[in-house]
Design an enzyme around this catalytic site. Structure first.
Site, PDB file in Angstrom:
ATOM      1  N   GLU A 282       0.778  -1.183   0.050  1.00 24.24           N
ATOM      2  CA  GLU A 282       0.030   0.121  -0.076  1.00 24.24           C
ATOM      3  C   GLU A 282       0.790   1.300   0.082  1.00 24.24           C
ATOM      4  O   GLU A 282       0.622   2.101   0.938  1.00 24.24           O
ATOM      5  CB  GLU A 282      -0.765  -0.034   1.147  1.00 24.24           C
ATOM      6  CG  GLU A 282      -1.720  -1.083   1.064  1.00 24.24           C
ATOM      7  CD  GLU A 282      -3.151  -1.251   2.310  1.00 24.24           C
ATOM      8  OE1 GLU A 282      -2.673  -0.566   3.364  1.00 24.24           O
ATOM      9  OE2 GLU A 282      -4.121  -1.831   2.109  1.00 24.24           O
ATOM     10  N   ASP A 361      -8.535  -9.230   4.365  1.00 25.33           N
ATOM     11  CA  ASP A 361      -7.780  -8.140   5.343  1.00 25.33           C
ATOM     12  C   ASP A 361      -9.150  -7.839   6.364  1.00 25.33           C
ATOM     13  O   ASP A 361      -9.840  -7.054   6.273  1.00 25.33           O
ATOM     14  CB  ASP A 361      -8.105  -6.803   4.464  1.00 25.33           C
ATOM     15  CG  ASP A 361      -7.587  -5.555   5.470  1.00 25.33           C
ATOM     16  OD1 ASP A 361      -6.885  -5.644   6.594  1.00 25.33           O
ATOM     17  OD2 ASP A 361      -7.354  -4.535   4.713  1.00 25.33           O
ATOM     18  N   GLU A 389     -12.401  -2.372  12.851  1.00 22.93           N
ATOM     19  CA  GLU A 389     -12.582  -1.408  11.411  1.00 22.93           C
ATOM     20  C   GLU A 389     -13.556  -1.831  10.712  1.00 22.93           C
ATOM     21  O   GLU A 389     -14.415  -1.377  10.202  1.00 22.93           O
ATOM     22  CB  GLU A 389     -11.180  -1.721  10.837  1.00 22.93           C
ATOM     23  CG  GLU A 389     -11.172  -0.823   9.443  1.00 22.93           C
ATOM     24  CD  GLU A 389     -10.024  -1.239   8.533  1.00 22.93           C
ATOM     25  OE1 GLU A 389      -8.880  -1.617   9.131  1.00 22.93           O
ATOM     26  OE2 GLU A 389      -9.690  -0.709   7.344  1.00 22.93           O
TER      27      GLU A 389
HETATM   28  O1  GCW Z   1      -7.131  -2.533   6.163  1.00 17.54           O
HETATM   29  C1  GCW Z   1      -5.951  -1.878   5.828  1.00 17.54           C
HETATM   30  C2  GCW Z   1      -6.522  -0.628   6.529  1.00 17.54           C
HETATM   31  C3  GCW Z   1      -5.557   0.260   6.778  1.00 17.54           C
HETATM   32  C4  GCW Z   1      -4.333  -0.312   7.331  1.00 17.54           C
HETATM   33  C5  GCW Z   1      -3.805  -1.447   6.522  1.00 17.54           C
HETATM   34  C6  GCW Z   1      -2.872  -2.104   7.071  1.00 17.54           C
HETATM   35  C7  GCW Z   1      -2.731   0.656   8.717  1.00 17.54           C
HETATM   36  O2  GCW Z   1      -7.715  -0.119   6.080  1.00 17.54           O
HETATM   37  O3  GCW Z   1      -5.955   1.452   7.463  1.00 17.54           O
HETATM   38  O4  GCW Z   1      -3.015   0.517   7.364  1.00 17.54           O
HETATM   39  O5  GCW Z   1      -4.995  -2.414   6.363  1.00 17.54           O
HETATM   40  O6  GCW Z   1      -2.951  -3.318   7.750  1.00 17.54           O
HETATM   41  O7  GCW Z   1      -1.694  -1.988   6.577  1.00 17.54           O
END
Ligand code: GCW
Length: 675
Positions: A282, A361, A389
């Site tokens: 990311e 995720d 989340e």
């Molecule tokens: O699920 C995603 C989240 C991000 C997070 C990423 C990760 C810290 O939306 O906010 O970043 O995973 O775990 O690196």
């Protein structure tokens, strides 16, 4: 104080209990070096819960009952300690002359701290002290919290206020820091990553002396409770901070820069834990940028840390976040395995690969990542998300212990039957000793630490399972309730009912069958069935008028082939695939018949109605507790349950309507679905 102490509020015990226990807590004999935290905690508990002043001595006593604390090597008698690990403790009631003595001992300061909390817990749970015979070792080596806290005080995916570590680019060290350390030590946490894995511009500077000096103060507090601090670092730090034109892990100058940096950190924090790294993920930089592997990247850092017994925790959350939704070949679920399986055996001993529990995720339900059990010669850390989340952002009650338990108990079959995830992260299966469990923290500076008061149970459970993944979940829930709300039968009954059913309820009214996603992009709260359907994140369900789901079988993307037998066959076959994951693995027509005889679409409708009814039920159960629970807490939780109910209805209606409009298939029961 401005905040509660969660499960460490030492309420006054009943008269009967005071009579039963107070004699023990009148005198404390200390042999050798006893941490002041132990004495402080015992005194505080004795005073607040039992109303007695604990007096301290440095010799054996003539009293009928007392507590004796000392490191194992300061005790004059021989306790068989062959089974005892460095952090493990012994609590044993012994006859010494005419006295009955509770002996608390261990090999390290931390062990005495853990034993102290255990003793207090046992009293508060109403357990017997007359014949204690406890030897407890943590089963898992690294029991970590990951804070996604930023220097400006914001918390990525935080739902409980601002950071307790940072504010306006300053590091906070105050009474609350210590209380946080107490909370964590009481559940056995031994490592805390202070800052967000997304290390942005400002946070790069955490590695510089001005900040290290302040971080040292934080570390000094945590150390006293057996907790090591770690930092998330940006892989390109040598470029940003060191003025190098590269961060290539095989470039000597890069290694030299890190080596120096690490030495500097240890000057400030001699027991610094190490680095957590989100690399090539990311938009965070990583070794791929320089044509190097994750192993080369991680090992370079590991070699800088090794002389100080520091560790590199390297995240496996690596995937292509620039996918084209028209691309049917790339399957994000396959990414972690594809990136890391080929590197098995190449990581240094002080590298731990941290793997999110599922291949996507942190969805409300996913299969366990096939990377567990695929890596045989790599230290593995399971990553869970305590912060909610995708599970209701601490507005919804969603107790996660039940889900975590299923994950830990998942049998990978890596070395035949019994190769559970918990046995991999505790080092039993492959003998990789530096395993662990990490949880993304759900804590902020709100009065109750977690936003939703009942979300404290998630933090509590996380620690308890990290210490002992074999712990029974019902037992942990009960403990938490009694420690938090006292022993009232009705409270115990209703709150455990609510907690134990809440994850499944959330799953029902949001995205059952392993569908996941369908959330609003960005903030991830609330329903949006196609919110991620045409974006670049690789999270598609591809619903059309007749079918939904991604075919991840051997006939589709081949994801099932990453599992060992028999899972690969079980998941691959629609007849054996567990139904709560059926749309994760299979693309199915809406009229597909489930085992119950219901069609998929009808089950989808039913679950959504059921889920909402369960929330109504939770609200009723909570309302029954008015007057039995602190009024402010009761009101706060009621407020959130009401919001949850509204938002659950929104989920139900949006999702049901979405499916009805796609299919034109009405609900057999004729309930209201918006056409
Ligand atoms: O699920 C995603 C989240 C991000 C997070 C990423 C990760 C810290 O939306 O906010 O970043 O995973 O775990 O690196």
């Amino acid at each position: 104080m401005g905040y509660s102490m969660c499960w460490l509020e030492y309420e006054k015990l009943s008269k009967k209990e005071v009579e039963r226990y107070s004699e023990w807590f009148e005198s404390l004999a200390m042999l050798g070096d006893v941490p002041k935290e132990v004495v402080e905690e015992l005194k505080k508990f004795a005073r607040e819960s039992l109303g007695v002043q604990l007096r301290t001595f440095t010799r054996f006593l003539k009293k009928k009952r007392y507590i004796l604390v000392g490191l194992l090597n300061s005790l004059p008698f021989d306790l068989d300690a062959s089974e005892q690990k460095p952090e493990g403790f012994v609590l044993k009631t012994l006859k010494v002359g005419n006295s009955s003595v509770i002996v608390l001992t261990g090999k390290t300061r931390a062990s005495l701290v853990y034993g102290t909390y255990e003793l207090i817990k046992r009293v508060r749970l109403g357990e017997d002290l007359e014949s204690l015979d406890v030897l407890e070792n943590p089963k898992v080596r690294f029991r970590m919290l990951n804070h996604w806290d930023n220097l400006d005080g914001s918390v990525e995916r935080g739902y409980a206020g601002n950071s307790i570590f940072f504010k306006e680019n300053e590091v906070i060290v105050n009474e609350r820091t210590k209380d946080y350390a107490r909370l964590l030590a009481s559940i056995g946490i031994n490592g805390v990553v202070l800052n967000n894995v997304n290390v942005k511009k400002k946070e790069l500077h955490l590695l510089e002396p001005a900040y290290l000096e302040k971080l040292k103060k934080l570390a000094d507090v945590f150390r006293r409770y057996g907790i090591r601090v770690f930092l998330s670092v940006n892989f390109a730090s040598p470029m940003h901070l060191g003025g190098l034109e590269t961060a290539d892990p095989l470039d000597k100058r890069v290694f030299e820069w890190w080596k120096k940096k690490v030495e500097e950190i240890y000057d400030y924090i001699p027991d610094f834990g190490g680095f957590l790294v989100k690399a090539d993920s990311e938009f965070n930089p990583g070794p791929h940028m320089f044509g190097r592997t994750h192993a080369e990247g991680a090992n370079m850092l590991a070699r800088a840390l090794a002389p100080f017994e520091g560790y590199v925790i390297w995240r496996a959350f690596v995937y292509n976040c620039m996918q084209d939704w028209r691309d049917y070949k790339t399957d994000r679920a396959k990414a972690a395995y594809e990136n890391f399986k080929p590197l098995d055996g190449q990581f240094d001993e002080n590298v731990i690969v941290q793997i999110k529990y599922g291949p996507m995720d942190f969805q409300v339900r996913e299969p366990v990542s096939p990377l567990f059990g695929a890596l045989e010669r790599t230290n593995q850390m399971l990553e869970l998300q305590i912060t909610q989340e995708y599970t209701g952002q601490q507005i919804h009650l969603c107790y996660l212990g039940t889900l975590w338990k299923e994950i830990l108990d998942f049998d990978t079959f890596a070395k035949g039957r019994g190769s559970f995830v918990k046995r991999i992260v505790d080092g039993t299966i492959f003998g990789m000793e530096n395993g662990g469990i990490a949880g993304v923290s759900n804590v902020g500076d709100s009065e109750n630490w977690t936003g939703h008061d009942l979300a404290q149970a998630n933090l509590y459970t996380f620690g308890r399972l990290a210490w002992n993944p074999d712990e029974e979940i019902e037992k942990v829930v009960k403990e938490w309730i009694v420690l938090t709300f006292g022993k009232k039968e009705k409270v115990l009954e209703n709150v455990s009912y609510m907690l134990l059913k809440s994850h499944r309820a959330y799953e029902k009214y949001t995205t059952p069958f392993g569908l996941g996603w369908m959330v609003n992009p960005g903030h991830h709260y609330g329903p949006n069935p196609e919110g991620y359907e045409y974006s670049r994140w690789g999270t598609y369900h591809r619903a059309n008028w007749e079918a939904i789901g991604v075919d991840r079988t051997s006939r589709g993307t081949g994801f099932t082939l990453q599992y060992r037998s028999p899972w690969r066959e079980i998941f691959d076959d629609v007849n054996t695939c567990p139904e709560d994951l059926i749309l994760f693995f299979h693309r199915l027509p809406y009229t597909f018949k489930l085992k119950s005889g219901k069609t998929l679409i009808q089950a989808m409708y039913d679950l959504h109605f059921e889920g909402v009814e369960e929330v109504e039920d939770f609200l009723r159960k909570w309302e029954e507790l008015e007057g039995l629970i602190d009024q402010r807490v009761h009101e706060r939780v009621r407020e959130r349950l009401r919001m949850q109910l509204e938002h659950a209805k929104e989920w139900r209606d949006v999702i049901n309507t979405y499916f009805f409009r796609r299919t034109g298939i009405p609900d057999e029961k004729g309930r209201r679905i918006y056409p």
